[in-house]
Design an enzyme around this catalytic site. Structure first.
Site, PDB file in Angstrom:
ATOM      1  N   ALA A  68       0.777  -1.183  -0.043  1.00  0.00           N
ATOM      2  CA  ALA A  68       0.066  -0.111  -0.007  1.00  0.00           C
ATOM      3  C   ALA A  68       1.035   1.439  -0.144  1.00  0.00           C
ATOM      4  O   ALA A  68       2.168   1.054   0.520  1.00  0.00           O
ATOM      5  CB  ALA A  68      -1.069  -0.024   1.186  1.00  0.00           C
ATOM      6  N   GLY A 112       0.415  -4.716   1.285  1.00  0.00           N
ATOM      7  CA  GLY A 112      -0.608  -4.877   0.486  1.00  0.00           C
ATOM      8  C   GLY A 112      -0.355  -5.628  -0.839  1.00  0.00           C
ATOM      9  O   GLY A 112      -1.469  -6.143  -1.383  1.00  0.00           O
ATOM     10  N   GLU A 115      -0.452  -9.478  -0.362  1.00  0.00           N
ATOM     11  CA  GLU A 115      -2.031  -9.737   0.097  1.00  0.00           C
ATOM     12  C   GLU A 115      -3.013  -9.780  -1.080  1.00  0.00           C
ATOM     13  O   GLU A 115      -3.834 -10.310  -1.433  1.00  0.00           O
ATOM     14  CB  GLU A 115      -2.487  -8.718   0.988  1.00  0.00           C
ATOM     15  CG  GLU A 115      -1.806  -8.593   2.426  1.00  0.00           C
ATOM     16  CD  GLU A 115      -2.422  -7.617   3.453  1.00  0.00           C
ATOM     17  OE1 GLU A 115      -2.245  -6.284   2.824  1.00  0.00           O
ATOM     18  OE2 GLU A 115      -2.873  -7.732   4.683  1.00  0.00           O
ATOM     19  N   GLU A 135       4.670  -4.965   7.521  1.00  0.00           N
ATOM     20  CA  GLU A 135       3.943  -4.013   8.091  1.00  0.00           C
ATOM     21  C   GLU A 135       4.574  -3.556   9.464  1.00  0.00           C
ATOM     22  O   GLU A 135       4.588  -2.636   9.905  1.00  0.00           O
ATOM     23  CB  GLU A 135       2.480  -4.374   8.253  1.00  0.00           C
ATOM     24  CG  GLU A 135       1.845  -4.210   6.723  1.00  0.00           C
ATOM     25  CD  GLU A 135       1.803  -5.428   6.030  1.00  0.00           C
ATOM     26  OE1 GLU A 135       2.550  -6.378   6.224  1.00  0.00           O
ATOM     27  OE2 GLU A 135       1.087  -5.513   5.174  1.00  0.00           O
TER      28      GLU A 135
HETATM   29  C1  HXC Z   1       5.138   4.469  -1.304  1.00  0.00           C
HETATM   30  C2  HXC Z   1       6.883   3.566  -2.497  1.00  0.00           C
HETATM   31  C3  HXC Z   1       6.355   2.131  -1.735  1.00  0.00           C
HETATM   32  C4  HXC Z   1       5.206   2.145  -1.087  1.00  0.00           C
HETATM   33  C5  HXC Z   1       8.327   1.864  -2.918  1.00  0.00           C
HETATM   34  N1  HXC Z   1       8.074   3.148  -3.090  1.00  0.00           N
HETATM   35  N2  HXC Z   1       7.495   1.120  -2.207  1.00  0.00           N
HETATM   36  N3  HXC Z   1       6.033   4.360  -2.140  1.00  0.00           N
HETATM   37  N4  HXC Z   1       4.769   3.137  -0.984  1.00  0.00           N
HETATM   38  N5  HXC Z   1       4.824   1.201  -0.312  1.00  0.00           N
HETATM   39  C6  HXC Z   1       8.684   4.205  -3.749  1.00  0.00           C
HETATM   40  C7  HXC Z   1       9.902   4.745  -3.241  1.00  0.00           C
HETATM   41  O1  HXC Z   1       9.582   5.628  -2.073  1.00  0.00           O
HETATM   42  C8  HXC Z   1      10.742   5.302  -4.360  1.00  0.00           C
HETATM   43  O2  HXC Z   1       9.953   6.752  -4.566  1.00  0.00           O
HETATM   44  C9  HXC Z   1      10.404   4.207  -5.486  1.00  0.00           C
HETATM   45  O3  HXC Z   1       8.972   3.786  -5.014  1.00  0.00           O
HETATM   46  C10 HXC Z   1      11.366   3.410  -5.638  1.00  0.00           C
HETATM   47  O4  HXC Z   1      11.670   2.522  -4.319  1.00  0.00           O
HETATM   48  P1  HXC Z   1      13.048   2.574  -3.910  1.00  0.00           P
HETATM   49  O5  HXC Z   1      12.899   2.128  -2.624  1.00  0.00           O
HETATM   50  O6  HXC Z   1      13.976   3.580  -4.214  1.00  0.00           O
HETATM   51  O7  HXC Z   1      13.746   1.241  -4.498  1.00  0.00           O
HETATM   52  P2  HXC Z   1      14.567  -0.073  -3.877  1.00  0.00           P
HETATM   53  O8  HXC Z   1      15.743   0.661  -3.212  1.00  0.00           O
HETATM   54  O9  HXC Z   1      14.830  -0.940  -5.051  1.00  0.00           O
HETATM   55  O10 HXC Z   1      13.653  -0.827  -2.857  1.00  0.00           O
HETATM   56  C11 HXC Z   1      12.822  -1.585  -3.021  1.00  0.00           C
HETATM   57  C12 HXC Z   1      11.815  -1.819  -1.862  1.00  0.00           C
HETATM   58  C13 HXC Z   1      11.547  -0.634  -1.158  1.00  0.00           C
HETATM   59  C14 HXC Z   1      12.643  -2.796  -0.862  1.00  0.00           C
HETATM   60  C15 HXC Z   1      10.464  -2.658  -2.314  1.00  0.00           C
HETATM   61  O11 HXC Z   1      11.139   0.367  -1.796  1.00  0.00           O
HETATM   62  C16 HXC Z   1      10.437  -0.707  -0.064  1.00  0.00           C
HETATM   63  O12 HXC Z   1      11.015  -1.370   1.235  1.00  0.00           O
HETATM   64  N6  HXC Z   1       9.312  -0.466  -0.026  1.00  0.00           N
HETATM   65  C17 HXC Z   1       8.431  -0.352   0.938  1.00  0.00           C
HETATM   66  C18 HXC Z   1       7.853  -1.721   1.151  1.00  0.00           C
HETATM   67  C19 HXC Z   1       6.734  -1.916   2.154  1.00  0.00           C
HETATM   68  O13 HXC Z   1       7.053  -1.664   3.328  1.00  0.00           O
HETATM   69  N7  HXC Z   1       5.499  -2.474   1.901  1.00  0.00           N
HETATM   70  C20 HXC Z   1       4.717  -2.435   2.685  1.00  0.00           C
HETATM   71  C21 HXC Z   1       3.670  -1.405   2.845  1.00  0.00           C
HETATM   72  S1  HXC Z   1       2.536  -1.235   4.151  1.00  0.00           S
HETATM   73  P3  HXC Z   1      11.097   7.825  -4.588  1.00  0.00           P
HETATM   74  O14 HXC Z   1      10.260   8.835  -4.848  1.00  0.00           O
HETATM   75  O15 HXC Z   1      12.108   7.981  -3.466  1.00  0.00           O
HETATM   76  O16 HXC Z   1      11.790   7.685  -6.003  1.00  0.00           O
HETATM   77  C22 HXC Z   1       1.181  -1.890   3.334  1.00  0.00           C
HETATM   78  C23 HXC Z   1      -0.011  -2.081   4.325  1.00  0.00           C
HETATM   79  C24 HXC Z   1      -1.229  -2.849   3.672  1.00  0.00           C
HETATM   80  O17 HXC Z   1       1.059  -2.612   2.408  1.00  0.00           O
HETATM   81  C25 HXC Z   1      -2.323  -2.857   4.595  1.00  0.00           C
HETATM   82  C26 HXC Z   1      -3.626  -2.892   3.781  1.00  0.00           C
HETATM   83  C27 HXC Z   1      -3.511  -2.824   2.327  1.00  0.00           C
END
Ligand code: HXC
Length: 262
Positions: A68, A112, A115, A135
């Site tokens: 998400a 998400g 999921e 999360e």
């Molecule tokens: C918003 C995101 C994002 C996310 C990546 N981006 N994941 N933006 N929400 N979940 C954005 C980054 O901010 C970045 O934007 C661009 O995408 C590229 O990501 P990088 O981090 O630079 O890439 P990389 O170094 O290759 O790392 C990839 C990654 C990392 C390991 C997947 O992006 C990451 O850890 N993302 C978050 C993963 C996460 O925690 N997901 C769970 C979310 S909570 P910019 O603008 O800086 O270029 C969730 C709750 C669900 O899903 C509940 C109900 C639906």
């Protein structure tokens, strides 16, 4: 199909198959409201389209979906999340359509994203896919069914470990633990196989296919006895379809069934 979207691409690459590609490359397909609204619309359009029998949901080679959208969520209050029933509209997405949806997962499928992949009816992935429910690292918990679907798929102890640590796991792990139906060496092979399976499914009576999906999904909610009874009722119902007569007559006459989907 034919409609143009901003954050997804829709196409019909094979007979009877509707494909949806998540396409928000700048954010690794992070799931935010505008994307989810488009996804909902595309699923519903394919579900209604009589020429489509099955769907494939995929992302890019780099990311199925990285979760998400954390930036969208970061300022949300409890009152907003609870009051608007945040994500209620997308936590069951592929289950709100009657036709089967196969997810082809390559790259990141986190939070998400994981999921969403698990909500689909069949999950295919490539060996290097990167799954996880991270999360806990953000001070929250899975919110779109992760704690329930992952636990059912791989067992309590492993799911608990993954959800409590936020550690990721590979596509090969997903297959070995029974979360994925098949695993592939490359992303291309994964998507091709998903399309091929969808084409096979789309070649059957859409009525029978929808009923198959419905009864298998019931097994996730009911005990075995009630589930078997439910299955039998739906089975009886199929004798009211034209396609039951068509399918059985074709077998007896050694011909290919010409389904009416009625
Ligand atoms: C918003 C995101 C994002 C996310 C990546 N981006 N994941 N933006 N929400 N979940 C954005 C980054 O901010 C970045 O934007 C661009 O995408 C590229 O990501 P990088 O981090 O630079 O890439 P990389 O170094 O290759 O790392 C990839 C990654 C990392 C390991 C997947 O992006 C990451 O850890 N993302 C978050 C993963 C996460 O925690 N997901 C769970 C979310 S909570 P910019 O603008 O800086 O270029 C969730 C709750 C669900 O899903 C509940 C109900 C639906």
């Amino acid at each position: 199909a034919g409609k143009s979207y901003e954050y997804i691409k829709v196409s019909t690459p094979r007979t009877g198959v509707g494909m949806i590609e998540l396409h928000r490359p700048k954010a690794l397909n992070a799931l935010f409201t505008p994307l989810m609204l488009e996804l909902n619309a595309a699923f519903k359009a394919f579900d209604k389209d009589p020429s489509i029998g099955a769907m494939v949901l995929t992302g890019s080679h780099k990311a199925f979906a990285a979760g998400a959208d954390i930036k969208e969520m970061s300022t949300k209050t409890f009152a907003e999340a609870y009051g608007d029933d945040f994500i209620e509209s997308w936590s069951e997405l592929p289950n709100t359509v009657k036709k089967p949806v196969i997810s082809a997962v390559n790259g990141h499928a986190l939070g998400g994203g994981c999921e969403l992949a698990m909500m689909c009816d069949i999950l295919y992935c490539s060996e290097k896919a990167n799954f996880g429910q991270p999360e806990v690292k953000l001070g929250i918990i899975p919110g779109a069914g992760g704690s329930q679907r992952l636990t059912r798929a791989i067992g309590k102890s492993k799911a608990m470990e993954l959800i409590l640590t936020g550690k990721t796991f590979s596509g090969q792990n997903a297959y070995d633990w029974g979360l994925a139906a098949r695993v592939f060496e490359t992303a291309e092979q994964c998507v091709d196989a998903a399309l091929e399976t969808a084409e096979t499914i789309a070649g059957y009576s859409h009525i029978a296919v929808k009923a198959c999906k419905e009864v298998v999904n019931k097994s996730q909610d009911l005990g075995v006895r009630e589930g078997v009874e439910f299955e039998r009722r739906v089975f009886h119902g199929l004798f009211g379809s034209e396609d039951q007569t068509i399918g059985m007559t074709a077998f007896a006459e050694k011909k290919k069934a010409q389904w009416t989907h009625r």
